[in-house]
Design a protein around this motif. Structure first.
Motif, PDB file in Angstrom:
ATOM      1  N   ASP A 130      22.795   2.406  27.999  1.00  0.00           N
ATOM      2  CA  ASP A 130      22.079   2.954  29.156  1.00  0.00           C
ATOM      3  C   ASP A 130      20.563   2.783  29.075  1.00  0.00           C
ATOM      4  OD1 ASP A 130      24.482   3.765  30.194  1.00  0.00           O
ATOM      5  OD2 ASP A 130      24.323   5.838  29.494  1.00  0.00           O
ATOM      6  N   ALA A 131      20.051   2.343  27.938  1.00  0.00           N
ATOM      7  CA  ALA A 131      18.602   2.284  27.727  1.00  0.00           C
ATOM      8  C   ALA A 131      17.935   1.316  28.712  1.00  0.00           C
ATOM      9  CB  ALA A 131      18.291   1.876  26.298  1.00  0.00           C
ATOM     10  N   GLU A 132      16.853   1.767  29.326  1.00  0.00           N
ATOM     11  CA  GLU A 132      16.085   0.939  30.249  1.00  0.00           C
ATOM     12  C   GLU A 132      14.731   0.551  29.671  1.00  0.00           C
ATOM     13  OE1 GLU A 132      15.806   2.845  34.028  1.00  0.00           O
ATOM     14  OE2 GLU A 132      17.979   3.008  34.293  1.00  0.00           O
ATOM     15  N   THR A 133      14.370   1.141  28.540  1.00  0.00           N
ATOM     16  CA  THR A 133      13.099   0.807  27.881  1.00  0.00           C
ATOM     17  C   THR A 133      13.345   0.633  26.390  1.00  0.00           C
ATOM     18  OG1 THR A 133      12.555   3.136  27.488  1.00  0.00           O
ATOM     19  CG2 THR A 133      11.784   2.164  29.559  1.00  0.00           C
ATOM     20  N   ALA A 134      12.369   0.023  25.720  1.00  0.00           N
ATOM     21  CA  ALA A 134      12.494  -0.188  24.281  1.00  0.00           C
ATOM     22  C   ALA A 134      12.549   1.136  23.529  1.00  0.00           C
ATOM     23  CB  ALA A 134      11.317  -1.028  23.777  1.00  0.00           C
ATOM     24  N   SER A 135      11.813   2.132  24.010  1.00  0.00           N
ATOM     25  CA  SER A 135      11.813   3.433  23.334  1.00  0.00           C
ATOM     26  C   SER A 135      13.174   4.102  23.438  1.00  0.00           C
ATOM     27  CB  SER A 135      10.727   4.343  23.921  1.00  0.00           C
ATOM     28  OG  SER A 135      10.944   4.571  25.297  1.00  0.00           O
ATOM     29  N   ALA A 136      13.831   3.984  24.593  1.00  0.00           N
ATOM     30  CA  ALA A 136      15.166   4.550  24.755  1.00  0.00           C
ATOM     31  C   ALA A 136      16.174   3.822  23.883  1.00  0.00           C
ATOM     32  CB  ALA A 136      15.585   4.488  26.215  1.00  0.00           C
ATOM     33  N   ALA A 137      16.036   2.498  23.789  1.00  0.00           N
ATOM     34  CA  ALA A 137      16.940   1.723  22.941  1.00  0.00           C
ATOM     35  C   ALA A 137      16.756   2.083  21.469  1.00  0.00           C
ATOM     36  CB  ALA A 137      16.695   0.228  23.150  1.00  0.00           C
ATOM     37  N   LYS A 138      15.518   2.309  21.060  1.00  0.00           N
ATOM     38  CA  LYS A 138      15.258   2.683  19.672  1.00  0.00           C
ATOM     39  C   LYS A 138      15.881   4.035  19.348  1.00  0.00           C
ATOM     40  CE  LYS A 138      11.605   3.774  16.364  1.00  0.00           C
ATOM     41  NZ  LYS A 138      10.154   3.966  16.138  1.00  0.00           N
ATOM     42  N   ALA A 139      15.768   4.983  20.275  1.00  0.00           N
ATOM     43  CA  ALA A 139      16.366   6.297  20.061  1.00  0.00           C
ATOM     44  C   ALA A 139      17.877   6.179  19.929  1.00  0.00           C
ATOM     45  CB  ALA A 139      16.003   7.236  21.215  1.00  0.00           C
ATOM     46  N   GLY A 140      18.486   5.337  20.760  1.00  0.00           N
ATOM     47  CA  GLY A 140      19.918   5.117  20.669  1.00  0.00           C
ATOM     48  C   GLY A 140      20.307   4.429  19.382  1.00  0.00           C
ATOM     49  N   ALA A 141      19.490   3.475  18.937  1.00  0.00           N
ATOM     50  CA  ALA A 141      19.777   2.767  17.689  1.00  0.00           C
ATOM     51  C   ALA A 141      19.734   3.699  16.492  1.00  0.00           C
ATOM     52  CB  ALA A 141      18.771   1.621  17.498  1.00  0.00           C
ATOM     53  N   ASN A 142      18.819   4.662  16.517  1.00  0.00           N
ATOM     54  CA  ASN A 142      18.751   5.631  15.414  1.00  0.00           C
ATOM     55  C   ASN A 142      20.011   6.477  15.347  1.00  0.00           C
ATOM     56  OD1 ASN A 142      16.245   4.800  14.531  1.00  0.00           O
ATOM     57  ND2 ASN A 142      15.119   6.278  15.750  1.00  0.00           N
ATOM     58  N   LEU A 143      20.559   6.832  16.514  1.00  0.00           N
ATOM     59  CA  LEU A 143      21.829   7.562  16.525  1.00  0.00           C
ATOM     60  C   LEU A 143      22.950   6.680  15.995  1.00  0.00           C
ATOM     61  CD1 LEU A 143      22.057   9.601  19.864  1.00  0.00           C
ATOM     62  CD2 LEU A 143      21.903  10.486  17.547  1.00  0.00           C
ATOM     63  N   LEU A 144      22.969   5.438  16.448  1.00  0.00           N
ATOM     64  CA  LEU A 144      24.016   4.506  16.029  1.00  0.00           C
ATOM     65  C   LEU A 144      23.967   4.259  14.531  1.00  0.00           C
ATOM     66  CD1 LEU A 144      26.300   2.608  16.830  1.00  0.00           C
ATOM     67  CD2 LEU A 144      24.596   0.858  17.363  1.00  0.00           C
ATOM     68  N   GLU A 145      22.766   4.250  13.968  1.00  0.00           N
ATOM     69  CA  GLU A 145      22.602   4.040  12.528  1.00  0.00           C
ATOM     70  C   GLU A 145      22.893   5.309  11.724  1.00  0.00           C
ATOM     71  OE1 GLU A 145      18.697   2.511  11.922  1.00  0.00           O
ATOM     72  OE2 GLU A 145      19.009   0.780  13.245  1.00  0.00           O
ATOM     73  N   ASN A 146      23.266   6.383  12.424  1.00  0.00           N
ATOM     74  CA  ASN A 146      23.688   7.637  11.791  1.00  0.00           C
ATOM     75  C   ASN A 146      22.548   8.389  11.120  1.00  0.00           C
ATOM     76  OD1 ASN A 146      25.882   9.418  11.452  1.00  0.00           O
ATOM     77  ND2 ASN A 146      26.170   8.780   9.346  1.00  0.00           N
ATOM     78  N   LYS A 147      21.327   8.196  11.575  1.00  0.00           N
ATOM     79  CA  LYS A 147      20.202   8.908  10.970  1.00  0.00           C
ATOM     80  C   LYS A 147      20.324  10.413  11.203  1.00  0.00           C
ATOM     81  CE  LYS A 147      16.871   5.104  10.974  1.00  0.00           C
ATOM     82  NZ  LYS A 147      15.526   4.634  11.419  1.00  0.00           N
ATOM     83  N   LEU A 148      20.710  10.803  12.395  1.00  0.00           N
ATOM     84  CA  LEU A 148      20.912  12.228  12.658  1.00  0.00           C
ATOM     85  C   LEU A 148      22.132  12.727  11.900  1.00  0.00           C
ATOM     86  CD1 LEU A 148      20.279  14.866  14.103  1.00  0.00           C
ATOM     87  CD2 LEU A 148      21.617  14.046  16.055  1.00  0.00           C
TER      88      LEU A 148
END
Length: 432
Positions: A130-148
């Motif tokens: 759903d990301a429309e900007t690089a910042s949104a994609a980065k936030a999603g990538a951090n979730l995908l990488e299991n950082k949280l």
């Protein structure tokens, strides 16, 4: 035995390549029936012929053997020509040979069930899509990488140790078990509470990263609000006229700026009027201002020092500066000319106002409302446990700790009671 599911994994429509995915116990055997020559080993694309009742398709096939696949099951992917007819024929051939249509999100759901990902990973995938900007994609990538997820599991481990010790004492009082002191427990809970507070505090910036900044453009009629919107967007989106009341409704458009999104809302001119339609437009303008992250209060009068009545942050914009005899001097205001398109200072000011530059340097931001709700509740439960350490009985403290553990587990999808029991048994021998 799991049913084998099939679905189109790429977007529908005309394209050079489309991917049809099957997953389940029979995926490989089903694919062998109509794709030849089938790959001799996993993880390698093989060029071959995919036979359908309507036509033979020159395609490629790759399979991933369980458990080394996205879903943890046997998985086959067909890479064929894009287009609705070809993809539908491939899917129908899979179904004719024993597969069933997949439900929405079923591949990812199976990955979760099979321990290939947790809930935060899955939500990271959704956010990246759903990301429309690089910042949104980065936030999603951090979730995908299991950082949280890793942070949550680490906090749960600390709580699990505390719960295990407390429950062991309650269940086996005759055992001479070494327990943590009240001060030690309070110190650990304080550290966890601070860590949760730090995560919760990132939610404001996380909202900016994911959704952008909602900006309401308000002011009296004919001060250049619609012209300002057009200048900010770089296109003639709103109708501009010298006639008062031209804008009757809100108009929302977005533009990306330095990897975040600005959602600008043009509104009707605010004034006293007897026109029924214009009255409704004024109401909608006020509603837009009250729900925005920030308000741009536009005026074309250099002597105007008025403040728009809202609890939202606001910036006064002196527009039409090319017509001023002398520039206004007013703190927290910007002087621009929408006619000339000289409005870049507005974007940069808003960017700095919301500290959007910090997004790039942030390792983890809370962007999900479900996560935020769980974190707030878990912090409340930890604070209650910490307050009860000196005044309440051990079982009450343990109950709060267990609730916090389970609340945090809701973020990643982990279960509760079995893990607690296993941790208790690992503390000491119950073999007698």
């Amino acid at each position: 035995m799991n049913k084998t599911i099939v679905a189109l994994s790429t977007a529908r429509g005309r394209s050079a390549i489309a991917v049809v995915r099957m997953s389940g116990d029979d995926a490989i055997e089903i694919a062998k029936k109509f794709f030849k020559p089938f790959p001799s080993k996993p993880n390698y694309l093989k060029v071959g012929t995919l036979a359908t009742p309507q036509f033979d398709e020159n395609a490629m096939c790759v399979y991933f053997a369980a458990p080394h696949s996205y879903t943890g099951e046997n998985t086959v992917e067909f890479h064929c020509h894009g287009g609705s007819a070809v993809c539908q024929a491939v899917i129908e051939q899979c179904i004719a040979n024993g597969a069933v249509p997949a439900q929405n999100g079923e591949f990812s759901k199976r990955a979760f069930i099979n321990g290939k990902q947790n809930l935060t990973n899955a939500e990271g995938i959704i956010e990246m899509i759903d990301a429309e900007t690089a910042s949104a994609a980065k936030a999603g990538a951090n979730l995908l990488e299991n950082k949280l997820g890793k942070k949550i599991v680490a906090m749960q481990d600390v709580l699990l140790d505390l719960v295990s010790s407390c429950e062991a004492t309650l269940d086996y009082p005759e055992e001479d078990l070494e327990l943590p002191t009240v001060n030690a427990v309070e110190k650990q809970l304080s550290a966890l509470s601070n860590e949760l507070s730090a995560l919760i505090s990132t939610a404001t910036l996380g909202k900016v990263a994911k959704y952008g900044i909602n900006v309401a453009i308000v002011g009296k009629p004919n001060v250049g609000k619609s012209s300002l919107l057009n200048a900010l967007l770089g296109t003639d989106r709103a109708i501009v006229s010298d006639i008062q009341g031209t804008t009757r409704d809100t108009l929302t458009e977005s533009v990306n700026y330095r990897d975040i999104k600005f959602n600008f809302v043009d509104t009707a001119g605010i004034r006293d009027t007897t026109d029924v339609v214009e009255i409704e437009g004024v109401k909608r303008a006020q509603k837009a201002a009250d729900s925005a992250d920030v308000v741009l209060h536009v005026t074309d009068d250099p002597s105007d020092r008025s403040v728009y009545p809202t609890i939202r942050p606001q910036v006064r914009i002196y527009n039409k500066c090319d017509l001023y005899d002398s520039s206004p001097c007013c703190v927290d205001s910007l002087i621009v000319s929408a006619k000339s398109g000289d409005v870049e200072i507005i974007k940069s000011t808003l960017y700095e106002m919301f500290s959007a530059g910090d997004i790039e340097n942030s390792d983890l931001l809370i962007t999900n409302e479900r996560h935020l709700s769980c974190l707030k509740l878990a912090k409340q439960q930890l604070d209650e446990a910490q307050a009860n350490c000196k005044t309440a009985t051990l079982d009450i403290v343990t109950s709060s700790l267990r609730q916090a553990w389970e609340t945090l587990g809701e973020i990643t999808g982990t279960s509760a009671r079995e893990d607690i029991i296993d941790r208790i048994y690992s503390k000491f021998c119950l073999g007698k």
